[in-house]
Design a protein around this motif. Structure first.
Motif, mmCIF file in Angstrom:
data_model
loop_
_atom_site.group_PDB
_atom_site.id
_atom_site.type_symbol
_atom_site.label_atom_id
_atom_site.label_comp_id
_atom_site.label_asym_id
_atom_site.label_seq_id
_atom_site.Cartn_x
_atom_site.Cartn_y
_atom_site.Cartn_z
ATOM 1 N N PHE A 68 1.066 -0.922 0.203
ATOM 2 C CA PHE A 68 -0.303 0.061 -0.378
ATOM 3 C C PHE A 68 0.889 1.043 -0.253
ATOM 4 C CE2 PHE A 68 -2.654 3.390 1.499
ATOM 5 C CZ PHE A 68 -4.124 2.909 1.256
ATOM 6 N N PRO A 69 0.945 1.845 -1.191
ATOM 7 C CA PRO A 69 1.577 3.248 -1.189
ATOM 8 C C PRO A 69 1.450 4.058 -0.236
ATOM 9 C CG PRO A 69 0.222 2.912 -2.707
ATOM 10 C CD PRO A 69 -0.438 2.080 -1.548
ATOM 11 N N GLY A 70 2.906 4.558 0.955
ATOM 12 C CA GLY A 70 2.902 4.722 1.432
ATOM 13 C C GLY A 70 2.484 4.094 3.178
ATOM 14 N N GLN A 111 4.399 1.442 4.213
ATOM 15 C CA GLN A 111 5.609 0.961 5.956
ATOM 16 C C GLN A 111 6.320 2.415 5.469
ATOM 17 O OE1 GLN A 111 6.986 -1.193 6.598
ATOM 18 N NE2 GLN A 111 6.055 -2.971 5.386
ATOM 19 N N LYS A 112 6.069 3.197 5.400
ATOM 20 C CA LYS A 112 6.741 4.685 5.784
ATOM 21 C C LYS A 112 5.976 5.038 7.354
ATOM 22 C CE LYS A 112 8.430 9.416 4.169
ATOM 23 N NZ LYS A 112 8.182 10.045 3.580
ATOM 24 N N LYS A 113 4.280 5.413 7.300
ATOM 25 C CA LYS A 113 3.521 5.957 7.888
ATOM 26 C C LYS A 113 3.882 5.041 9.427
ATOM 27 C CE LYS A 113 -0.976 6.870 9.027
ATOM 28 N NZ LYS A 113 -2.625 7.214 8.735
ATOM 29 N N LEU A 114 4.315 3.554 9.106
ATOM 30 C CA LEU A 114 4.125 2.591 10.682
ATOM 31 C C LEU A 114 5.210 2.998 10.817
ATOM 32 C CD1 LEU A 114 2.793 0.014 11.072
ATOM 33 C CD2 LEU A 114 3.424 -1.038 9.970
ATOM 34 N N SER A 115 6.790 3.203 10.353
ATOM 35 C CA SER A 115 7.905 3.426 10.520
ATOM 36 C C SER A 115 7.768 4.873 11.638
ATOM 37 C CB SER A 115 8.798 3.222 9.868
ATOM 38 O OG SER A 115 9.240 2.158 8.931
ATOM 39 N N MET A 146 -7.363 0.792 6.972
ATOM 40 C CA MET A 146 -7.402 -0.246 5.933
ATOM 41 C C MET A 146 -6.281 -0.444 4.472
ATOM 42 S SD MET A 146 -7.567 4.396 4.778
ATOM 43 C CE MET A 146 -6.683 4.166 3.307
ATOM 44 N N GLN A 147 -5.278 0.093 5.711
ATOM 45 C CA GLN A 147 -3.969 0.440 4.297
ATOM 46 C C GLN A 147 -3.278 -1.805 4.040
ATOM 47 O OE1 GLN A 147 -3.764 1.692 6.802
ATOM 48 N NE2 GLN A 147 -3.315 3.785 6.765
ATOM 49 N N GLU A 148 -4.173 -2.577 5.324
ATOM 50 C CA GLU A 148 -3.904 -4.205 4.660
ATOM 51 C C GLU A 148 -5.013 -4.616 4.134
ATOM 52 O OE1 GLU A 148 -2.194 -5.817 7.883
ATOM 53 O OE2 GLU A 148 -0.936 -4.385 8.943
#
Ligand SMILES: [Zn+2]
Length: 289
Positions: free
Chosen positions: A94-96, A98-102, A173-175
């Motif tokens: 999902f775009p962005g 991984q960055k948001k999670l980190s 929602m990202q998953e």
């Protein structure tokens, strides 16, 4: 199917300074800092808020980090973390995401939206999961669903009751669909735990909504809620637009749900540990201890 990885050895999240550690008590540097109560509008110094378990003297319950809540409930030194380090990844690329999670992991100091483990409360053992409002609003992705499922499976294996503190904006929602699947998966684990004759108590905290509300949050043998907590499936505005009717005052509050039979009791935060201890002692496998 998503694969789960354990990235490092489990570490006790209640240890100060580590990931998931209890937020430090505000020190002298924070003496001037305060937070306004949304209910009575009083300014409350952060140190006082910390001492009062994030509650105001008017009865308003502020949100509280999972680790801090766990520290309020657990007998000192009794918490054994389980499934720490289990991460779900980014199954849809999902775009962005991984960055948001980190960024969320760095900011919150938590790896994911739930803490799970074994604990004793007032001497009574149980398995526990505590969702974190400060981790993507406790949204349920694959890792959260998997950790909660494994908590029930462990409790079934050990013949222990489960206590679950829920807080969630709903499915992550990202998953996508894989988040929604967690509703069925967790529910199946709750069912097997129940069929083994074991006790499950949920405490709905603000806010418990969406797929979490529609699965394990409402599957407790007893369902408690914190005062004033919002709890419901779809948002009130969406429901109003769908049914084209004005909703009654207080709809989707803990008090409204109790009046309509969805919640057994509203228990203030400072009374929860004592009540949980009594209930858990009564519901150990084999009867009253
Ligand atoms: Zn207040």
């Amino acid at each position: 199917m998503p694969s789960f990885q354990f990235l490092h050895r489990p570490k006790n999240p209640l240890e100060q300074g580590g990931r998931n550690s209890i937020p430090a008590k505000p020190g002298a540097d924070d003496a001037e800092l305060s937070e306004q109560c949304p209910n009575c509008h009083r300014q409350i110094p952060l140190s006082q808020l910390w001492n009062d378990a994030n509650t105001c003297s008017c009865g308003y319950h502020f949100r509280i980090r999972a680790a801090q809540r766990l520290a309020l409930l657990a007998d000192h030194g009794s918490f054994i973390p389980e499934f720490d380090g289990l991460l779900g990844g980014d199954p849809l690329s999902f775009p962005g995401y991984q960055k948001k999670l980190s960024a969320t992991q760095s900011l919150s100091g938590s790896e994911e939206g739930v803490l799970c483990g074994q604990v004793t409360i007032g001497g009574a053992p149980c398995c526990i999961f505590v969702m974190d409002p400060y981790f993507m609003m406790g949204s349920m992705g694959t890792a959260v669903g998997e950790k909660i499922t494994r908590t029930f499976e462990l409790a079934t294996e050990l013949s222990l009751p489960v206590v679950g503190y829920t807080v969630s904006g709903g499915a992550r929602m990202q998953e996508g669909m894989l988040s929604l699947m967690q509703m069925a998966k967790t529910s199946a684990a709750v069912r097997r735990h129940s069929q083994a004759g074991l006790f499950y108590l949920t405490v709905l905290t603000d806010p418990t909504t969406g797929g979490v509300m529609a699965s394990f949050a409402m599957e407790g043998d007893m369902i408690f809620a914190e005062p004033g907590a919002t709890a419901g499936f779809a948002g009130a505005r969406v429901i109003e637009q769908t049914v084209r009717k004005k909703l009654p005052p207080g709809f989707q509050t803990a008090e409204f749900l109790q009046a309509h039979g969805f919640v057994d009791a509203i228990v203030p935060r400072n009374e929860q540990r004592a009540i949980l201890a009594r209930l858990l002692a009564m519901h150990q496998k084999g009867g009253v201890r």
